[in-house]
Design an enzyme around this catalytic site. Structure first.
Site, short mmCIF file in Angstrom:
data_model
loop_
_atom_site.label_atom_id
_atom_site.label_comp_id
_atom_site.label_asym_id
_atom_site.label_seq_id
_atom_site.Cartn_x
_atom_site.Cartn_y
_atom_site.Cartn_z
N GLU A 81 -103.63 62.04 4.54
CA GLU A 81 -103.73 60.44 4.85
C GLU A 81 -104.70 60.28 4.04
OE1 GLU A 81 -107.18 62.61 7.76
OE2 GLU A 81 -106.91 64.57 6.54
N LYS A 118 -111.79 74.74 7.93
CA LYS A 118 -111.10 73.71 8.36
C LYS A 118 -110.80 72.81 6.33
CE LYS A 118 -110.50 70.26 10.84
NZ LYS A 118 -111.20 68.84 11.22
#
Ligand code: ARG
Length: 472
Positions: free
Chosen positions: A292, A285
């Site tokens: 965000e 990831k």
């Protein structure tokens, strides 16, 4: 730490420790320290000029206040939570430094006009810093946009591919938004020009204060015009937070696109390692946390605005202690916006753009269905009729799994007799872009001009702000 009878002769008992803790604001209003002291220096000098306090005492007061200012700047000022707020802290420290003459400083002044003054000075600085932040981010966007004048991607409506646009054109949209955001902060400063000092607790003073003197010493144009309004109002703070919230909403939308465009599904961009984080569990990831968090923090700044408006809405005139709740939202809004502008700039400056992925997505011939309809309009067909005919062409292509561009002129004429050429000739990507050359459009020269104009305006604004900063 604990004082007996902190409010003077009227009080028989010391404040209950619970109330002392509950009502203290020093842990946040220390952010006003510098402004508070500057306000006090101006006030002391005015008292001297008016003969209310002797020049000798004023010299002592100012010297003490200047020592306090250097302590604040050096981080060595002894903030004492038992002294409730920044105003009491400064006054008590002054007493410790210069002795009983410190008791003359609060002549003709209340913490109500004092805090309003501190806040106005804070908002003046904070709105300038916020405007500066929007300029810096615009400069990053402009640089990246200039680099991507020839990068083509689908523009989206309803998050469905709509029409092809230049990436420069897309990012210029955010430049426009940020220019309005910066303008709102500049606009606020046009109303932050009146000095609250001298309004006292609510109705001014019987002493011969010279409010013009303090106003000009603190860089205001004039004193506020109504003492009751002065100590009652926080609409300028709300205006600041409204400008912060709007700017955050714009940043949040930019952030949302960075998140979306970073997905494998889009694959349009990749944030630099320095602006991403990994997963503690999944080794593959790479998460767009910067974006965000900006998106998330917009909620917090909107909350700050709502908090302040809610605090104010039921208050009778004039000052009410509720209003102490104005500061944390304002400070938090200012610092959150500052950080978000900065990290968004960093993320954009280092963003990797997958121009091939963008162009491939923009090759979708369906993006040019509108152009096909406009070809019919040029043949004299009413737009509604053209729209209907092309709609049937599109349905046919979907049904037969056919490429729109493969349709011959004859194929097209089965849908409308006015089609002038084969679909391939009517749906050329370059022509689609270049045809949109009206002001605000996505043609190359149009976008290049828009970029140059935006850069010029941004630089002009930066210069004007710089000049204002020197004066302040
Ligand atoms: N700490 C107070 C505030 O932030 C200062 C004003 C206090 N005034 C008063 N009358 N208690 O609003």
């Amino acid at each position: 730490m604990t004082r007996s009878k902190p409010w003077g002769g009227r009080f028989q008992q010391a404040t209950h420790p619970t109330l002392e803790r509950f009502s203290a604001s020093i842990h946040f209003d220390r952010a006003l320290a510098g402004f508070d002291v500057r306000g006090s220096i101006a006030h002391a000098r005015m008292l001297g000029a008016q003969g209310i306090v002797t020049e000798k005492d004023v010299a002592t007061l100012v010297e003490g206040l200047e020592t306090i200012l250097s302590e604040i700047e050096a981080g060595s000022f002894p903030f004492d939570p038992a002294l409730e707020d920044i105003h009491m802290n400064v006054e008590a420290r002054l007493g410790a430094l210069v002795g009983p003459v410190a008791g003359r400083l609060h002549t003709g002044r209340s913490r109500n006009d004092q805090v309003a003054t501190d806040l106005a000075l804070y908002l003046r600085d904070a709105s300038e810093a916020a405007q500066h932040g929007t300029i810096q981010l615009r400069l990053v966007l402009l640089e990246r946009a200039e680099e991507h004048l020839d990068t083509i991607l689908p523009g989206y409506t309803h998050l469905q591919r709509a029409q092809p646009v230049r990436l420069a054109h897309h990012w210029l949209a955010f430049v426009e938004m940020l220019e309005r955001d910066g303008g709102r902060f500049a606009d606020l400063r046009r109303r932050l020009v009146r000095c609250p000092l001298g309004a006292g607790a609510i109705a001014g003073s019987t002493l011969p204060l010279d409010r013009d003197h303090t106003a000009s010493a603190l860089g205001f144009d004039e004193p506020t015009r109504n003492s009751i309004d002065t100590v009652s109002s926080r609409d300028l703070a709300a205006e600041f937070l409204a400008a912060c919230a709007l700017c955050m909403v714009n940043l949040s939308r930019l952030a949302e696109e960075l998140v979306l465009w970073s997905t494998s599904e889009f694959g349009f961009v990749e944030l630099a390692d320095a602006f991403s984080t990994g997963s503690s569990l999944m080794p593959q990831k790479k998460n767009p946390d910067t974006a965000e968090l900006v998106r998330g923090k917009s909620g917090r700044v909107i909350g700050n605005l709502v908090a302040l408006l809610t605090v104010m809405k039921g208050l009778p005139l004039a000052y009410n202690r509720d209003m102490q709740e104005d500061k944390e939202p304002v400070f938090d809004g200012a610092t959150t916006l500052r950080d978000c502008l900065e990290v968004t700039g960093g993320a954009l400056a280092t963003l990797r753009v997958n121009t091939a992925r963008m162009r491939a997505a923009a090759q979708d011939p369906m993006l040019l269905a509108t152009d096909l309809a406009e070809a019919l309009v040029r043949e004299g067909v009413p737009f509604r009729e053209a729209h209907e005919a092309v709609g049937r062409v599109v349905a046919h292509c979907i049904d037969k799994d056919a490429d729109l561009r493969s349709l011959s002129r004859e194929d097209l004429r089965a849908f409308h007799p006015a089609f002038p050429a084969p679909a391939s000739a009517l749906t050329d990507l370059e022509r689609a872009l270049e045809g949109r050359s009206q002001t605000g459009g996505t043609a190359r020269a149009t976008v290049a001009t828009a970029l140059a104009h935006a850069r010029e305006r941004t630089q002009r604004e930066a210069r004007a702000l710089g000049a204002g900063r020197e004066v302040a």
